[in-house]
Design a protein around this motif. Structure first.
Motif, mmCIF file in Angstrom:
data_model
loop_
_atom_site.group_PDB
_atom_site.id
_atom_site.type_symbol
_atom_site.label_atom_id
_atom_site.label_comp_id
_atom_site.label_asym_id
_atom_site.label_seq_id
_atom_site.Cartn_x
_atom_site.Cartn_y
_atom_site.Cartn_z
ATOM 1 N N ILE A 120 0.863 -1.184 0.000
ATOM 2 C CA ILE A 120 0.000 0.000 0.000
ATOM 3 C C ILE A 120 0.900 1.235 0.000
ATOM 4 O O ILE A 120 2.052 1.164 0.411
ATOM 5 C CB ILE A 120 -0.967 0.013 1.219
ATOM 6 C CG1 ILE A 120 -0.182 -0.117 2.543
ATOM 7 C CG2 ILE A 120 -2.001 -1.098 1.088
ATOM 8 C CD1 ILE A 120 -1.043 0.001 3.786
ATOM 9 N N SER A 169 10.729 -4.443 -2.149
ATOM 10 C CA SER A 169 10.944 -3.560 -3.306
ATOM 11 C C SER A 169 12.365 -3.017 -3.329
ATOM 12 O O SER A 169 13.024 -3.027 -4.371
ATOM 13 C CB SER A 169 9.977 -2.381 -3.281
ATOM 14 O OG SER A 169 8.688 -2.830 -3.541
ATOM 15 N N GLY A 181 9.604 -11.881 -16.149
ATOM 16 C CA GLY A 181 9.016 -11.324 -14.926
ATOM 17 C C GLY A 181 9.314 -9.842 -14.864
ATOM 18 O O GLY A 181 10.475 -9.443 -14.814
ATOM 19 N N LEU A 239 8.443 -14.517 -9.765
ATOM 20 C CA LEU A 239 8.156 -15.144 -8.465
ATOM 21 C C LEU A 239 6.653 -15.211 -8.248
ATOM 22 O O LEU A 239 5.907 -14.382 -8.766
ATOM 23 C CB LEU A 239 8.774 -14.324 -7.330
ATOM 24 C CG LEU A 239 10.306 -14.317 -7.219
ATOM 25 C CD1 LEU A 239 10.741 -13.340 -6.137
ATOM 26 C CD2 LEU A 239 10.853 -15.707 -6.942
ATOM 27 N N VAL A 240 6.235 -16.196 -7.474
ATOM 28 C CA VAL A 240 4.853 -16.285 -7.029
ATOM 29 C C VAL A 240 4.928 -16.349 -5.507
ATOM 30 O O VAL A 240 5.529 -17.281 -4.950
ATOM 31 C CB VAL A 240 4.153 -17.541 -7.596
ATOM 32 C CG1 VAL A 240 2.747 -17.673 -7.027
ATOM 33 C CG2 VAL A 240 4.106 -17.474 -9.121
ATOM 34 N N PRO A 269 8.065 -20.205 -10.620
ATOM 35 C CA PRO A 269 7.607 -20.969 -11.790
ATOM 36 C C PRO A 269 8.760 -21.301 -12.737
ATOM 37 O O PRO A 269 9.659 -20.478 -12.929
ATOM 38 C CB PRO A 269 6.611 -20.019 -12.465
ATOM 39 C CG PRO A 269 6.989 -18.652 -11.997
ATOM 40 C CD PRO A 269 7.583 -18.813 -10.626
ATOM 41 N N ILE A 278 10.034 -21.439 -16.225
ATOM 42 C CA ILE A 278 9.602 -20.739 -17.444
ATOM 43 C C ILE A 278 10.578 -20.994 -18.594
ATOM 44 O O ILE A 278 10.177 -21.122 -19.746
ATOM 45 C CB ILE A 278 9.452 -19.225 -17.147
ATOM 46 C CG1 ILE A 278 8.344 -19.035 -16.101
ATOM 47 C CG2 ILE A 278 9.105 -18.444 -18.411
ATOM 48 C CD1 ILE A 278 8.239 -17.661 -15.534
HETATM 49 P P1 NAD Z 1 7.260 -10.620 -7.514
HETATM 50 O O1 NAD Z 1 8.657 -10.491 -7.007
HETATM 51 O O2 NAD Z 1 6.263 -11.339 -6.689
HETATM 52 O O3 NAD Z 1 7.294 -11.326 -8.962
HETATM 53 C C1 NAD Z 1 8.087 -10.805 -10.001
HETATM 54 C C2 NAD Z 1 7.276 -10.774 -11.284
HETATM 55 O O4 NAD Z 1 7.127 -12.103 -11.797
HETATM 56 C C3 NAD Z 1 5.859 -10.223 -11.142
HETATM 57 O O5 NAD Z 1 5.703 -9.115 -11.998
HETATM 58 C C4 NAD Z 1 4.972 -11.387 -11.536
HETATM 59 O O6 NAD Z 1 3.783 -10.989 -12.199
HETATM 60 C C5 NAD Z 1 5.889 -12.169 -12.457
HETATM 61 N N1 NAD Z 1 5.480 -13.575 -12.669
HETATM 62 C C6 NAD Z 1 5.009 -14.472 -11.781
HETATM 63 N N2 NAD Z 1 4.720 -15.649 -12.387
HETATM 64 C C7 NAD Z 1 5.051 -15.499 -13.692
HETATM 65 C C8 NAD Z 1 4.997 -16.358 -14.819
HETATM 66 N N3 NAD Z 1 4.539 -17.608 -14.721
HETATM 67 N N4 NAD Z 1 5.408 -15.871 -16.017
HETATM 68 C C9 NAD Z 1 5.869 -14.596 -16.118
HETATM 69 N N5 NAD Z 1 5.944 -13.740 -15.081
HETATM 70 C C10 NAD Z 1 5.532 -14.170 -13.887
HETATM 71 O O7 NAD Z 1 6.686 -9.183 -7.875
HETATM 72 P P2 NAD Z 1 7.105 -7.773 -7.308
HETATM 73 O O8 NAD Z 1 8.348 -7.312 -7.905
HETATM 74 O O9 NAD Z 1 7.035 -7.852 -5.840
HETATM 75 O O10 NAD Z 1 5.940 -6.839 -7.877
HETATM 76 C C11 NAD Z 1 4.607 -7.265 -7.960
HETATM 77 C C12 NAD Z 1 3.711 -6.071 -8.218
HETATM 78 O O11 NAD Z 1 3.584 -5.263 -7.038
HETATM 79 C C13 NAD Z 1 4.185 -5.150 -9.306
HETATM 80 O O12 NAD Z 1 3.057 -4.730 -10.044
HETATM 81 C C14 NAD Z 1 4.744 -3.981 -8.570
HETATM 82 O O13 NAD Z 1 4.724 -2.795 -9.322
HETATM 83 C C15 NAD Z 1 3.766 -3.925 -7.412
HETATM 84 N N6 NAD Z 1 4.324 -3.200 -6.265
HETATM 85 C C16 NAD Z 1 3.540 -2.258 -5.663
HETATM 86 C C17 NAD Z 1 4.033 -1.566 -4.572
HETATM 87 C C18 NAD Z 1 3.187 -0.535 -3.897
HETATM 88 O O14 NAD Z 1 2.191 -0.146 -4.411
HETATM 89 N N7 NAD Z 1 3.552 -0.110 -2.709
HETATM 90 C C19 NAD Z 1 5.302 -1.827 -4.093
HETATM 91 C C20 NAD Z 1 6.068 -2.797 -4.735
HETATM 92 C C21 NAD Z 1 5.559 -3.488 -5.816
#
Ligand code: NAD
Length: 378
Positions: free
Chosen positions: A123, A133, A174, A259-260, A266, A268
């Motif tokens: 948030i 992040s 990703g 990442l999930v 996953p 890929i």
């Molecule tokens: P993450 O580390 O969980 O995952 C990295 C990326 O891998 C993600 O974009 C995800 O969609 C992708 N991914 C997962 N499975 C996949 C697959 N099978 N094939 C291809 N890609 C796949 O993600 P993250 O870096 O923590 O970020 C997730 C989201 O949260 C982003 O949209 C980011 O902008 C958002 N975010 C928001 C805030 C905030 O609002 N405060 C802060 C940080 C991140």
């Protein structure tokens, strides 16, 4: 009140949970900051610099923890350290709660109020405390720098009197925080960049950084509207595997970041896809800690495949850029504490109904309070 910071015990961990800049902020709250001697060394922070910022240097963990009401850490403390943290203390760090119910129980049993910062809700108010992040951003940058170092050609197109060297082609798997930083960094170095993700929101972000989007777009991917991706169906994975194999073969560098949350990463990039890459190509798998996105990855190792592809599967990528990672991590933690500081009482106050507290607080007063980590009903 005393706040203790220890030397990290995990092999390969270079970070430290407080740096001179964050110590000044913590001191401004009225805290006495005590740091175990040598804690900052691997992040290029000397005891002298910590002392100059106002910290007391303790000779060992036991003396740093004595009387400490707050403990900051990077990695979850081991049993030996946990036993030395005083009952009632607040422990803040990336405590690895996900999938580790026993650990959460151990914090409760030790009477420690434990905040697992990787569970912070995404948030707006929490952005400046967001350790995932800050660390992912640096990991994405570092992945590209290490790929460039391993790649025997160069990233930018070079036009010389002797002829032209083509730019490197980089494919990023990703496009979350790490992936977007990897795209931006590879572009700055002059590469031609493409990227994939399963969340539709990522497509525009990829394009806005000047990279090409490659991906399966179907009903299932359209339904990925949350901040975190969900695990995809076998049918989606089969469609994705075919497209990715074709894309990977056309690229020189693949940076894996998908990442999930709370699950194995996953798969890929298949072994077949790697087998089709040119000799000297490089794969960097920063998802290696969660098992990796590439079938050829050996977590923790740098390997070269039979067809001459270099696969960097190192763990703990933020530690490979430990100075910057410590600075941002320490700032995340000091911002968190400042946000929940009761000035009058001179101690932290974590309201149970606050969204951030609900997200990170695992245990309080000897009990597990986080709904996701409740002990199974007997
Ligand atoms: P993450 O580390 O969980 O995952 C990295 C990326 O891998 C993600 O974009 C995800 O969609 C992708 N991914 C997962 N499975 C996949 C697959 N099978 N094939 C291809 N890609 C796949 O993600 P993250 O870096 O923590 O970020 C997730 C989201 O949260 C982003 O949209 C980011 O902008 C958002 N975010 C928001 C805030 C905030 O609002 N405060 C802060 C940080 C991140």
């Amino acid at each position: 009140m005393r706040l203790a910071v220890l030397k990290e015990r995990l092999p390969g961990e270079t970070r430290v949970a407080a740096v001179p800049d964050s110590i000044k902020k913590l001191k401004a709250l009225g805290l006495d900051v005590v740091i175990e001697a040598g804690a900052g060394e691997r992040a290029s922070v000397s005891d002298a610099a910590l002392r100059e910022a106002g910290a007391e240097i303790a000779p060992d963990a036991a003396s740093a923890l004595k009387g400490a009401g707050i403990v900051f850490t990077v990695q979850p403390p081991g049993d030996e350290i946990l036993a030395q943290i005083e009952r009632g203390a607040l422990l803040v760090g990336t405590l690895g709660a996900m999938g580790n119910q026993e650990r959460v129980q151990a914090y409760a049993k030790a009477g420690i109020d434990a905040c697992s910062m990787e569970l912070l809700p995404r948030i707006t108010r929490a952005q400046s405390m967001d350790v995932l992040s800050s660390q992912a951003n640096l990991a994405g940058y570092r992945a590209v720098i290490e790929a460039a170092e391993a790649f025997p050609r160069g990233f930018a197109m070079m036009m010389t009197a002797a002829g032209t060297v083509p730019p490197a082609r980089v494919f990023v798997v990703g496009a979350g925080v790490a992936g977007l930083q990897a795209i931006a960094t590879a572009r700055r170095l002059g590469a031609i960049v493409s990227a994939t993700d399963v969340r539709p929101a990522a497509k525009e972000e990829i394009k806005s950084l000047g990279a090409t989007f490659v991906g399966v777009e179907d009903e299932e991917s359209k339904a990925q509207t949350g901040a975190y991706a969900k695990e995809m169906s076998a049918e989606f994975r089969a469609k994705q595997a075919a497209l990715i194999a074709e894309t990977v073969a056309k690229n020189d560098i693949v940076i894996c970041t998908a990442l999930v949350m709370g699950r194995k990463a996953p798969t890929i990039v298949t072994a077949d896809a790697v087998a089709k890459m040119r000799m000297g190509s490089v794969i960097v798998d920063i998802a290696a800690d969660a098992g990796g996105n590439c079938e050829a990855t050996v977590p923790g190792e740098r390997i070269v495949t039979e067809n001459g592809v270099i696969v960097l599967g190192h763990r703990n990528w933020p530690s490979r850029i430990g100075v910057a990672a410590s600075t941002l991590y320490a700032r995340n933690l000091s911002t968190f504490l400042t946000g929940f500081w009761d000035k009058e009482a001179g101690r932290p106050k974590l309201p149970a109904d606050d969204d951030i507290v609900k997200g990170v607080l695992l245990t309080r007063d000897g009990a597990v309070v986080h709904p996701n980590f409740q002990p199974q009903a007997a």
